[in-house]
Design a protein around this motif. Sequence first.
Motif, PDB file in Angstrom:
ATOM      1  N   GLU A   1      -2.396  11.603   3.001  1.00  0.00           N
ATOM      2  CA  GLU A   1      -2.955  12.910   3.172  1.00  0.00           C
ATOM      3  C   GLU A   1      -2.120  13.735   2.217  1.00  0.00           C
ATOM      4  OE1 GLU A   1      -3.537  12.675   8.168  1.00  0.00           O
ATOM      5  OE2 GLU A   1      -1.878  13.602   7.230  1.00  0.00           O
ATOM      6  N   GLN A   2      -0.890  13.318   1.965  1.00  0.00           N
ATOM      7  CA  GLN A   2      -0.185  14.486   0.869  1.00  0.00           C
ATOM      8  C   GLN A   2      -0.921  13.915  -0.369  1.00  0.00           C
ATOM      9  OE1 GLN A   2       4.003  13.453   0.978  1.00  0.00           O
ATOM     10  NE2 GLN A   2       4.295  13.683   3.246  1.00  0.00           N
ATOM     11  N   ILE A   3      -1.104  12.897  -0.905  1.00  0.00           N
ATOM     12  CA  ILE A   3      -1.520  12.881  -2.101  1.00  0.00           C
ATOM     13  C   ILE A   3      -3.146  13.398  -2.144  1.00  0.00           C
ATOM     14  CG2 ILE A   3      -2.811  10.679  -3.623  1.00  0.00           C
ATOM     15  CD1 ILE A   3      -0.445   9.003  -2.640  1.00  0.00           C
ATOM     16  N   LYS A   4      -3.787  13.188  -0.993  1.00  0.00           N
ATOM     17  CA  LYS A   4      -4.897  13.829  -0.978  1.00  0.00           C
ATOM     18  C   LYS A   4      -4.995  15.564  -1.015  1.00  0.00           C
ATOM     19  CE  LYS A   4      -9.548  13.363   1.673  1.00  0.00           C
ATOM     20  NZ  LYS A   4      -9.791  12.900   2.857  1.00  0.00           N
ATOM     21  N   LYS A   5      -4.038  15.951  -0.524  1.00  0.00           N
ATOM     22  CA  LYS A   5      -3.645  17.383  -0.601  1.00  0.00           C
ATOM     23  C   LYS A   5      -3.413  17.694  -2.023  1.00  0.00           C
ATOM     24  CE  LYS A   5      -1.213  21.173   1.373  1.00  0.00           C
ATOM     25  NZ  LYS A   5       0.041  21.585   2.190  1.00  0.00           N
ATOM     26  N   LEU A   6      -2.481  17.128  -2.651  1.00  0.00           N
ATOM     27  CA  LEU A   6      -2.128  17.467  -4.223  1.00  0.00           C
ATOM     28  C   LEU A   6      -3.251  17.247  -5.035  1.00  0.00           C
ATOM     29  CD1 LEU A   6       1.224  15.466  -4.356  1.00  0.00           C
ATOM     30  CD2 LEU A   6       0.988  17.902  -4.316  1.00  0.00           C
ATOM     31  N   GLN A   7      -4.235  16.203  -4.779  1.00  0.00           N
ATOM     32  CA  GLN A   7      -5.340  16.007  -5.428  1.00  0.00           C
ATOM     33  C   GLN A   7      -6.430  17.150  -5.403  1.00  0.00           C
ATOM     34  OE1 GLN A   7      -6.893  12.165  -4.554  1.00  0.00           O
ATOM     35  NE2 GLN A   7      -5.366  11.067  -5.959  1.00  0.00           N
TER      36      GLN A   7
ATOM     37  N   THR B   1       0.732  -1.200   0.024  1.00  0.00           N
ATOM     38  CA  THR B   1       0.023   0.020   0.074  1.00  0.00           C
ATOM     39  C   THR B   1       0.706   1.371   0.172  1.00  0.00           C
ATOM     40  OG1 THR B   1      -1.450  -1.196   1.183  1.00  0.00           O
ATOM     41  CG2 THR B   1      -1.808   1.346   1.085  1.00  0.00           C
ATOM     42  N   ILE B   2       1.873   1.303   0.897  1.00  0.00           N
ATOM     43  CA  ILE B   2       3.011   2.433   0.830  1.00  0.00           C
ATOM     44  C   ILE B   2       3.522   2.775  -0.505  1.00  0.00           C
ATOM     45  CG2 ILE B   2       4.980   3.354   2.109  1.00  0.00           C
ATOM     46  CD1 ILE B   2       3.997   2.057   4.711  1.00  0.00           C
ATOM     47  N   GLN B   3       3.808   1.486  -1.101  1.00  0.00           N
ATOM     48  CA  GLN B   3       4.487   1.693  -2.455  1.00  0.00           C
ATOM     49  C   GLN B   3       3.631   2.315  -3.386  1.00  0.00           C
ATOM     50  OE1 GLN B   3       7.729   1.545  -1.589  1.00  0.00           O
ATOM     51  NE2 GLN B   3       8.054   0.576  -3.721  1.00  0.00           N
ATOM     52  N   ALA B   4       2.438   1.841  -3.597  1.00  0.00           N
ATOM     53  CA  ALA B   4       1.187   2.390  -4.246  1.00  0.00           C
ATOM     54  C   ALA B   4       1.271   3.833  -4.038  1.00  0.00           C
ATOM     55  CB  ALA B   4       0.151   1.709  -4.135  1.00  0.00           C
ATOM     56  N   LEU B   5       1.101   4.225  -2.697  1.00  0.00           N
ATOM     57  CA  LEU B   5       0.938   5.617  -2.433  1.00  0.00           C
ATOM     58  C   LEU B   5       2.015   6.459  -2.747  1.00  0.00           C
ATOM     59  CD1 LEU B   5      -0.758   5.492   1.155  1.00  0.00           C
ATOM     60  CD2 LEU B   5      -1.690   6.076  -0.913  1.00  0.00           C
TER      61      LEU B   5
ATOM     62  N   LEU C   1       4.973   1.605  12.322  1.00  0.00           N
ATOM     63  CA  LEU C   1       5.493   2.887  11.566  1.00  0.00           C
ATOM     64  C   LEU C   1       4.936   2.959  10.174  1.00  0.00           C
ATOM     65  CD1 LEU C   1       9.250   2.515  12.875  1.00  0.00           C
ATOM     66  CD2 LEU C   1       7.466   4.217  13.564  1.00  0.00           C
ATOM     67  N   LEU C   2       4.850   1.709   9.694  1.00  0.00           N
ATOM     68  CA  LEU C   2       4.547   1.871   7.964  1.00  0.00           C
ATOM     69  C   LEU C   2       3.062   2.568   8.039  1.00  0.00           C
ATOM     70  CD1 LEU C   2       6.085  -1.509   6.898  1.00  0.00           C
ATOM     71  CD2 LEU C   2       6.709   0.885   6.370  1.00  0.00           C
ATOM     72  N   ASN C   3       2.044   2.164   8.839  1.00  0.00           N
ATOM     73  CA  ASN C   3       0.917   2.536   8.950  1.00  0.00           C
ATOM     74  C   ASN C   3       0.688   3.980   8.973  1.00  0.00           C
ATOM     75  OD1 ASN C   3      -0.439  -0.092   8.591  1.00  0.00           O
ATOM     76  ND2 ASN C   3      -0.671  -0.218  10.704  1.00  0.00           N
ATOM     77  N   SER C   4       1.630   4.567   9.932  1.00  0.00           N
ATOM     78  CA  SER C   4       1.656   6.071  10.204  1.00  0.00           C
ATOM     79  C   SER C   4       2.202   6.639   8.893  1.00  0.00           C
ATOM     80  CB  SER C   4       2.459   6.284  11.373  1.00  0.00           C
ATOM     81  OG  SER C   4       3.675   6.100  11.300  1.00  0.00           O
ATOM     82  N   GLU C   5       3.013   6.014   8.355  1.00  0.00           N
ATOM     83  CA  GLU C   5       3.724   6.606   7.062  1.00  0.00           C
ATOM     84  C   GLU C   5       2.676   6.451   5.937  1.00  0.00           C
ATOM     85  OE1 GLU C   5       7.322   4.767   5.865  1.00  0.00           O
ATOM     86  OE2 GLU C   5       7.755   6.208   4.320  1.00  0.00           O
TER      87      GLU C   5
END
Length: 1210
Positions: free
Chosen positions: A371-377, A212-216, A361-365
Amino acid sequence: MAAGNVNPFNVSDSEEEAEQRQDGADTERSPSDEAQGHSLGPFSPPAYSEPAALLSSNRTSPSVDGIPASAAAVAGIGGGGAAETRVSLDAIAAQLLRDQYILTALELHTELLEAGRELPRLRDYFSNPGNFERQSGTPPASKEQGVGPGGPLTVQMQDRKRRKKDAHMRDRAGSISTLDSLDFARYSDDGNRESDERVAVLEFELRKARETIQALRANLTQAAECEIPSQERKNYKSSPENQEPIRALEKRALNFLVNEYLLKNECKLTSITFSDENDDQDFELWDDVGLNIPKPPDLLQLYRNSGNSLPLHRDTVDMAVSVDPNDLPGDYFTQEPVQQTEAIQQQQDEVAQKLEYQISLLNSEKQSLAEQIKKLQSDIQVLQRNVSSEPTSAVKLTPSKGDTPCGKPPLDNGQYLDIRGVTETDSSSDANTTKTSTTTATTDCTESTTTATQPHSKLKSQSQQSKTSVQFDQPNRKLSPAFHQALLSFCRMSTDSRLGSEVSRIADSEQSVMLMLGRCLPHIVPNVLLAKREELIPLILCTACLHPEPKERDQLLHILFNLIKRPDDEQRQMILTGCVAFAQHVGPTRVEAELLPQCWEQINHKYPERRLLVAEACGALAPYLPKEIRSSLVLSMLQQMLAEDKADMVREAVVKSLGIIMGYIDDPDKYSQGFELMLLSLGDPSERVVSATHQVFIPAFAAWCTELGNLQSQLIPSLLTRIEKLLKQGEYGLDEHKLHMYLSALQSLIPSLFAVLLQNAPFTSRAKLQGDVPPIEVTRFPRPASPLQDVATIVGSREQLAVLLQLYDHQLQHEGTTGWDSLLWVVNQFLPQLIEIVGRINVTSSTCVHEFSRFFWRLCRTFGKIFTNTKVKPQFQEILRLSEENVDASAGNGILTKATVPIYATGVLTCYNQEEDRKLLIGFLEDVMTTLSLSHAPLDSLKASFVELGANPAFHELLLTVLWYGVVHTSALVRCTAARMFELLVKGVNETLVAQRVVPALITLSSDPEISVRISTIPAFGTIMETITQKELLERVKMQLASFLEDPQYQDQHSLHMEIIKTFGRVGPNAEPRFRDEFVLPHLHKLALCNNQQTVESKRIDIATQLFEAYSALSCCFISEELMVNHFLPGLRCLKTDMEQLSPEHEVILSSMIKECEIKVENKAIGEAQGSISIAASLVGEDAKTKFLSKMGQLTTSGAMLANVFQRKK
């Protein structure tokens, strides 16, 4: 190895690879991956199948009889069985689900999904949360010994596992809604292997989290890669040798490597500088770069390997593998001692804890990246919306059928609705015509727009298919239709009611959906909670936009404005946002016909929140209304609300909306109405409304007047005329409130007036942004009341203002004002008229002096120092004429006694605080003090200057310097004036300055050869006694006043006694009680007694009058009985003796005062006597009580003896 011992997942993977090779579509894994997978050995499966294999090894294996078909098929294939006996993947999936091998099925589903061969059965199963609620079944287990993926297991182990699992199921909560919440570790074989299963589950979750993190990260990288700075594009165009401009992510990666190289090679200062120049990047964390690739080698390694091809980097992960004991060789347990079991268990627990921490840690990341992707969108959507949402002039009300805009989003994309596209669809009765127009529009648009409109086309095709008749299978039965109908009547359906009718009719087009929403929303809204009704706003607005019936649209907008009974600020903002969106889509005609009537209906609503919504809506909708309606109906509505509404917050919103209207109005005939509205707003009793007028309405009205050319010709002259008229009418009492109202309006117009000067200057055509422009000083302009009063906002930008200011100063200093009509008007008409008005105001009115002083201060600060020195100061100096030859001329001193002096001193000379400015102010005040003193003129103008300047501590030292000049002046008149000015200055100066500067100066003056100078110090000494708390200072002042009263040389000084009595009456009530009791009252008694012996009647009446005022003021203070009897009453009786002969009307008042004082003294004596009696009685009572209790304590419990106590002694 035997077929039973082969890991089925490895075999399964091999089978899939074989199928892919047979089909010629081997695209899933690279050859290097296959080689790596085969070289790992039987106990180290590939990374992609490891969690599943690990989990499946802990399952209970089925028996030989009950072995799943999937396992048999896989084992057969792995063991070299015949290829024709292959079982389909769907059958394997069905068997796994039937036998409750949920995790194995999930792994199979994941592998197939990654290979692009998704099974519908697995997809439907895992997407249904109901399959994972209250799992009561147990995993299949063989009744006897069997062969499975984990090897042979005994019946005893299976029974023990089943008992542990059942106990665990009873302890678990019953609410399980998703697959992630299932605890697969509960199917454990024994207690020693629970940690193995826990590790396996955590490994699986870790891998999913990483995916999931890699996809994000990939999404974030893709979004960031699209951004190439405009400057880099220019560099790319200007430098053809650069094959491609550097991307943002490449720049961040190189920055990270360069900073790392600098730190490693002890270039720390360079690294710090580099980090400061790239402050938008975190150089301590590689993940901040945003790439979804591992960190590359450092710069040194890249340089050394620059000539060689870098090997392909692969992701490697350290995983802990759990192996079933049955898969191990027979002599394995003999090689490993039993004592290591506990150490292995502890190690596995530590691994599990580390994995849990890594997962957190990975969940928080993951959340932060999401949130960053959502903000960019959201930023992209805002930019797209700004590009696509043009003013209402771009909204076509009746577009042609082939005119589909390319920039508009589709109907169902979650953003704004495509009103024009829907209008085409609604107006088209023929589906083929609609489809043709859509195809034509799609052909004209770009590729991205075509992709975005595909869901819309799909929706249309679905609606066309739904219109065709649907065929159902008819049963091969011979029942009569009546029997069928009667049989179906037992199905409980309700189509008779309104809701049943709506439910039974499924909408088959966009128009029918709008009609259905229009019918249902009026029934839905009343049943929604008030606190959540704003959630209905988008639905109501979309329906009102697209509904074909005007009556229904009107009803929906009525619902919108009446949605919430008393909407709060946030709810009103949501409604207003919806109204603006509605107006942007439907155009000015529908806004006038549909939205404005709703506002008009609510204009007199009983709730102020609803009227506030109307007031705010008028301003928000102003840009989208026809200009005729904007300057007539809306202006009249707001004018009515401003005049009639009783709520301050409503009138405040009305004033702000009027300001917005003034920014869009273009009818010159409405100027007079706007001027009246400005005066009406300024005269409002609420401070909030007046503040909104200065912040919004006046700047907007001034901007319109500037365009009309009325600012200098009508608006400002009208206000000046009203001020002059007010001063003429104020000979018997000036209306200071109206004066403040007009003058504050003029003050709010100063930025607009200065902007007119800059925009109409001879150098305006040369003002171009080129080269380095010096920045504007922070203190160049006074702080504006709102952004609309900022000169930079009025001009256009701060850079443009900087250029204009530079040319403005140069023009004033070197080129003059020839041909500069707007500036000449200010110099030749505006300033002279203002100075004339200043000379006519009352100098004793501190309010008027302060208002005009602040006005001139803002005027001079706005127009600049050069303008003040060359245009403003010369005009004041010409009027004041402070020359030596005019000292004794009465005509030259008249202006010095008016308000021109304090306003020039405090409003013009204090604008700039440099050394030469302070010297000019000191010199002006010294000259005024000297001139007024020598000409015996009133000192009101000088006092007003000292009061206004003394309010600011920054000028205390300056004023003390001026007064010291008077203290050491050769003229006694000037020294007297300086002594009287100290009285005004003492109240605002801190005690340190009083002790160091004021008291020494007064002591010097108190020993002056001239008696008039000594007398002039008495008020200042009295003020010190009233305001200062330092005992040493008070004692010094007390000694000085005592010398005035007790020194024989002052016994016959009538004026000195008058000044002392007046000072005592003024400061006595506020002075320290000890000073009042021990000094003031005894000396007043002596003065009253001496006045009885005064032979000169005029002096006697003067002293008696002052004593009467002093005793009247002191009678309100608390005076002890001793002082009352010894000093206060005797003094009053002496004064009464004087008044009986000189002023009988005062004698009556004195008699009543004496009587009241005598009554107070008598009441105090009676109260004390009563108090002493009560005290004595209480003492006697206490003594009797003590004796009685002591007597009772000596008694025994005998009743006879108790009775003897109360017998009377004989």
